[in-house]
Design an enzyme around this catalytic site. Structure first.
Site, PDB file in Angstrom:
ATOM      1  N   LYS A  78       0.868  -1.186   0.000  1.00  0.00           N
ATOM      2  CA  LYS A  78       0.000   0.000   0.000  1.00  0.00           C
ATOM      3  C   LYS A  78       0.902   1.232   0.000  1.00  0.00           C
ATOM      4  CE  LYS A  78      -3.798   2.099   2.670  1.00  0.00           C
ATOM      5  NZ  LYS A  78      -4.714   1.942   3.816  1.00  0.00           N
ATOM      6  N   SER A 153      -9.718   2.143   2.856  1.00  0.00           N
ATOM      7  CA  SER A 153      -8.840   2.893   1.985  1.00  0.00           C
ATOM      8  C   SER A 153      -7.837   2.019   1.235  1.00  0.00           C
ATOM      9  CB  SER A 153      -8.069   3.921   2.816  1.00  0.00           C
ATOM     10  OG  SER A 153      -7.217   3.254   3.754  1.00  0.00           O
ATOM     11  N   SER A 177      -9.930  -0.304   7.118  1.00  0.00           N
ATOM     12  CA  SER A 177      -9.377  -0.282   5.762  1.00  0.00           C
ATOM     13  C   SER A 177      -8.704  -1.562   5.289  1.00  0.00           C
ATOM     14  CB  SER A 177      -8.396   0.873   5.615  1.00  0.00           C
ATOM     15  OG  SER A 177      -9.118   2.061   5.437  1.00  0.00           O
TER      16      SER A 177
HETATM   17  N1  GLN Z   1     -13.198   4.492   6.356  1.00  0.00           N
HETATM   18  C1  GLN Z   1     -12.505   4.932   7.518  1.00  0.00           C
HETATM   19  C2  GLN Z   1     -12.072   6.370   7.330  1.00  0.00           C
HETATM   20  O1  GLN Z   1     -12.383   6.927   6.349  1.00  0.00           O
HETATM   21  C3  GLN Z   1     -11.346   4.045   7.831  1.00  0.00           C
HETATM   22  C4  GLN Z   1     -10.150   4.300   6.985  1.00  0.00           C
HETATM   23  C5  GLN Z   1      -8.966   3.459   7.391  1.00  0.00           C
HETATM   24  O2  GLN Z   1      -9.105   2.448   8.069  1.00  0.00           O
HETATM   25  N2  GLN Z   1      -7.800   3.905   6.977  1.00  0.00           N
HETATM   26  O3  GLN Z   1     -11.430   6.927   8.143  1.00  0.00           O
END
Ligand code: GLN
Length: 487
Positions: A78, A153, A177
């Site tokens: 990532k 994400s 995420s």
């Molecule tokens: N969807 C969540 C956010 O927007 C989690 C994102 C994540 O785990 N990086 O913060």
């Protein structure tokens, strides 16, 4: 060479050790697939020369008789992990063209294990999002239906694995995420207990929540990868726990007879789509067939996890992202009359809308006069959410439920409505706030033939138990073997 990309990490490793395949030939095969399926948007950076050099080095280690479990197997990272051999952007214009002088600890550990880096994977900007539409560069498409989002994400990581562009990927989970994109693309992913994987070199979003973990097609592969990722890093991450690395593959085959699976009633309320509910219910029945016992439990503050997370995460983000000021890293505005204007223009140009929204919310909830009303209250409820889990774990060994209320939605469907995105995180946020390990494994399919994941949440340091439960399920089912048509 067709079929090579269908092999799991464990299968590839075995064929590399027996010299049926060379690391160079495996790397070439995956690089070629990445190029053919570029339109999915999974990769942000590749570098054939770097990848092949790493593969050749792995082949040499194999030739010398080294037989470590991941040697020569490719992986992609990532783009939130800094890497010295590839650019790192965190999905942001702010870091376009940035190159780190060092590797993140997780990247370095996997390299030491002999894994070969295929490239860097697309993600929401600074890991803020649930759909990958917040990447500054391009959206990622879900291979099960190209008109749908892959989740976020870590959408690039999920799609690289689901579309067989990489046998495995690293990802990060701050509020879901790893679990949510794994669920939306029909693969397996695990986030360990907070503090088990080093955050050094992981570009910070919300430091008290951020955790690294692997994504792959099977629980067995995740166990292999997680064993290499976890372990103390006291000199470089102050929140890294002094808990020794563990071989998570050892307990994979333990029987699940008598395992008490807690089913939180708050995860099965009105908001849960009927197709997702049906797949999750079927998975729970499968566990009963395997001899596990279902126990009803309650996580009464589940709903509050949304406002609590969306106060704490932006608060930490507003502080973490202050370092992107045009001086230290990445982008700097071209024309400015003084220092203040340079800061303002740089940040206005470099950050996307969602990042700016969170910096503003975070700055607001931390400001004098609002700190007590929002941030402090949120911290108190966070503690209560963690306590609720401890009450629940008196009755059960693991907790199971849906990962997300629906299957992957259409690209654009929620992009003008940040709150709709936030609400979809409801089932992943509680474990994040409590710092507990959680995973997603393929449970079946829902509306439009889209994958549905089953979430398993463990108590602190319960990763081995989660992977064991997931592995037994995967031996009894074939959801994880299904592949999107055309890939
Ligand atoms: N969807 C969540 C956010 O927007 C989690 C994102 C994540 O785990 N990086 O913060």
């Amino acid at each position: 060479m067709s079929g090579l990309h269908d092999l799991t990490v464990a299968e590839l490793a075995a064929k590399l050790r027996s010299k049926d395949l060379s690391a160079v030939e495996v790397a070439r095969h995956f690089l070629a697939r990445g190029a053919v399926h570029e339109a999915l948007g999974a990769y942000l950076a590749t570098d054939e020369a770097v990848t092949l050099a790493q593969a050749a080095a792995a082949d040499q280690r194999i030739a010398k008789g080294e037989a470590t479990p991941l040697l020569g197997v490719p992986i992609a990272h990532k783009d939130i992990f800094v890497t010295k051999d590839f650019p790192t952007t965190a999905g942001s214009r702010m870091l376009e063209g940035y190159r780190s002088p060092f590797d993140a600890s997780v990247v370095a550990k996997l390299a030491q294990a002999g894994m070969v880096t295929l490239g860097k994977l697309n993600c929401d900007e600074y890991a803020m999002g649930s759909s990958n539409e917040n990447s500054a560069f391009k959206p990622v498409k879900n291979p099960w239906d190209l008109s749908r989002i892959p989740g976020g994400s870590s959408g690039g990581s999920a799609v690289a694995v689901a579309a067989r562009l990489a046998p495995a990927a690293t990802a990060t989970d701050t509020g879901g995420s790893i679990r949510q994109p794994a669920s939306f693309t029909g693969i397996t992913g695990i986030k360990p207990t907070y503090g088990r994987a080093s955050r050094y070199g992981m570009i910070a979003f919300a430091s008290s929540l951020d955790q690294a973990g692997p994504m792959a097609r099977t629980a067995e592969d995740c166990a292999l990868l997680l064993s290499a990722i976890c372990g103390p890093d006291p000199d470089r991450d102050s929140t890294s726990l002094d808990v020794p690395a563990e071989d998570f593959t050892l307990a994979l085959n333990a029987p699940v007879e008598g395992l008490r699976i807690g089913v939180p009633k708050e995860f099965f309320g009105e908001g849960l789509a009927p197709d997702v509910r049906a797949a999750v219910d079927a998975a729970l029945k499968e566990y009963q067939k395997l001899g596990a016992k279902l126990v009803e439990i309650s996580l009464p503050r589940t709903e509050l996890s949304i406002p609590v997370y969306y106060i704490i995460a932006p608060a930490e983000a507003s502080s973490n992202l202050s370092r992107f000021d045009g001086v230290k890293f990445g982008h700097r505005a071209k024309d400015y009359s003084d220092l203040l204007e340079m800061y303002k223009k740089t940040r206005a140009e470099g950050f996307g809308d969602e990042v700016k929204r969170r910096i503003m919310i975070g700055t607001y909830v931390l400001s004098h006069g609002y700190y007590d009303a929002y941030y402090l209250q949120a911290q108190k409820i966070r503690r209560m959410i963690a306590d609720d889990f401890q009450q629940a774990f008196k009755l059960c060994d693991v907790i199971a439920g849906p990962v997300a209320p629906t299957v992957a939605w259409k690209i654009g469907e929620k992009s003008d409505d940040p709150v709709a995105n936030y609400l979809a995180d409801i089932f992943t946020l509680p474990a994040s706030l409590a710092g507990l390990p959680g995973m997603s494994l393929p449970a079946g399919f829902g509306a439009g033939g889209m994958p549905v994941g089953l979430q398993l949440i463990g108590n602190y340091f319960g990763e081995a138990k989660l992977l064991n439960a997931a592995h037994r399920f995967q031996q009894a089912t074939d959801h994880h073997q299904r592949r999107p048509e055309g890939f």
